[in-house]
Design an enzyme around this catalytic site. Structure first.
Site, PDB file in Angstrom:
ATOM      1  N   CYS A  86     -23.562 -41.707  95.541  1.00 22.94           N
ATOM      2  CA  CYS A  86     -22.618 -40.934  94.724  1.00 22.94           C
ATOM      3  C   CYS A  86     -21.553 -40.299  95.626  1.00 22.94           C
ATOM      4  O   CYS A  86     -20.697 -41.003  96.144  1.00 22.94           O
ATOM      5  CB  CYS A  86     -23.375 -39.895  93.895  1.00 22.94           C
ATOM      6  SG  CYS A  86     -22.405 -39.169  92.554  1.00 22.94           S
ATOM      7  N   HIS A 199     -28.118 -42.923  91.403  1.00 23.81           N
ATOM      8  CA  HIS A 199     -28.961 -42.072  92.245  1.00 23.81           C
ATOM      9  C   HIS A 199     -30.386 -42.617  92.383  1.00 23.81           C
ATOM     10  O   HIS A 199     -31.291 -42.216  91.632  1.00 23.81           O
ATOM     11  CB  HIS A 199     -29.018 -40.663  91.666  1.00 23.81           C
ATOM     12  CG  HIS A 199     -27.764 -39.887  91.845  1.00 23.81           C
ATOM     13  ND1 HIS A 199     -27.578 -38.994  92.873  1.00 23.81           N
ATOM     14  CD2 HIS A 199     -26.612 -39.872  91.122  1.00 23.81           C
ATOM     15  CE1 HIS A 199     -26.378 -38.452  92.782  1.00 23.81           C
ATOM     16  NE2 HIS A 199     -25.761 -38.974  91.725  1.00 23.81           N
ATOM     17  N   GLU A 201     -32.552 -41.810  94.554  1.00 22.20           N
ATOM     18  CA  GLU A 201     -33.475 -40.744  94.979  1.00 22.20           C
ATOM     19  C   GLU A 201     -34.082 -39.999  93.798  1.00 22.20           C
ATOM     20  O   GLU A 201     -35.066 -39.257  93.965  1.00 22.20           O
ATOM     21  CB  GLU A 201     -32.758 -39.769  95.923  1.00 22.20           C
ATOM     22  CG  GLU A 201     -31.845 -38.753  95.265  1.00 22.20           C
ATOM     23  CD  GLU A 201     -30.482 -39.301  94.869  1.00 22.20           C
ATOM     24  OE1 GLU A 201     -29.591 -38.490  94.563  1.00 22.20           O
ATOM     25  OE2 GLU A 201     -30.301 -40.538  94.849  1.00 22.20           O
TER      26      GLU A 201
END
Length: 234
Positions: A86, A199, A201
């Site tokens: 991002c 994302h 994560e």
């Protein structure tokens, strides 16, 4: 155990999540401060999501000049694996480690959703545990996530297999931010530097990732981190 640096800029939002993802993948996260021109001998680096320096001027434009970026750019050009997520993707583009730019979503609104992606290149340092053509679901949250480049650059990325991830778009639909050719992530020519807007994560632990109604276990993002760790150990 491979040591993976996670950079924190003023305004970083997901540095803690990125560090946790590294730990769950079996690595040792090493916190790196934007103001220190020192990578502390890490084996790879993650530039996390957020709003570095408040996104003033342009997303990633100020972070690109942070002291930590000087050794990072040199190391990345020398083969250090780097993942930009991002805002980290925006920083990599501003630092000219990746081509193109990220601009405001074409619908001018912030988008937060569980996003289906297709793996286009499973040969990079960060994606080799996936299969080419595999579809995964990871969260997407951005207001300036539209990936753009001139037609010549886009053609080169396609021809050289440097589009890593692509948004899966229903027939007649549009991708979530107006990205050219539905591109969600790209890589450098060596396959060591990867940037993506979604994302991973946030999709590393069952019960804490995407909604199970998406048909996944919610851990589709974990392999981006374990891919790099396994290659470093090997």
């Amino acid at each position: 155990m491979a040591r993976v640096g996670v950079v924190t800029f003023p305004g970083s939002l997901d540095d803690g999540d990125a560090a946790r993802a590294v730990r769950l993948a079996g690595g040792e996260p090493v916190r790196l401060w934007h103001g220190d021109a020192d990578l502390r001998g890490v084996d790879a680096v993650v530039l996390p999501g957020g709003f570095s320096y408040g996104d003033y001027l342009r997303c990633g434009a100020i972070a690109r000049f942070a002291p930590v970026m000087e050794p990072l750019v040199d190391a990345a050009r020398g083969g250090l694996p780097v993942l930009g997520i991002c805002n980290g993707f925006q920083v990599l583009c501003e630092a000219h480690l990746l081509p193109g730019a990220l601009v405001r979503n074409d619908h001018r609104t912030f988008r937060c959703t569980d996003q289906r992606l297709r793996v286009e290149n499973a040969g990079t340092a960060w994606t080799h545990e996936y299969e080419t053509g595999e579809e995964v679901v990871v969260p997407l949250k951005n207001g300036e996530g539209g990936y753009l480049a001139d037609e010549r650059t886009l053609d080169e990325l396609e021809a050289e297999g440097r589009v890593v991830l692509r948004y899966v778009v229903p027939d007649g639909g549009r991708n979530p931010n107006g990205s050219a050719r539905d591109i969600a992530g790209v890589t450098n020519a060596a396959g060591t530097v990867v940037g993506l807007m979604p994302h991973p994560e946030h999709a590393v632990e069952a019960g804490f990732g995407p909604d199970p109604r998406t048909g996944t276990a919610g851990t589709d993002g974990l392999r981006l981190f374990s891919s790099a760790l396994r290659r470093l150990v090997a």
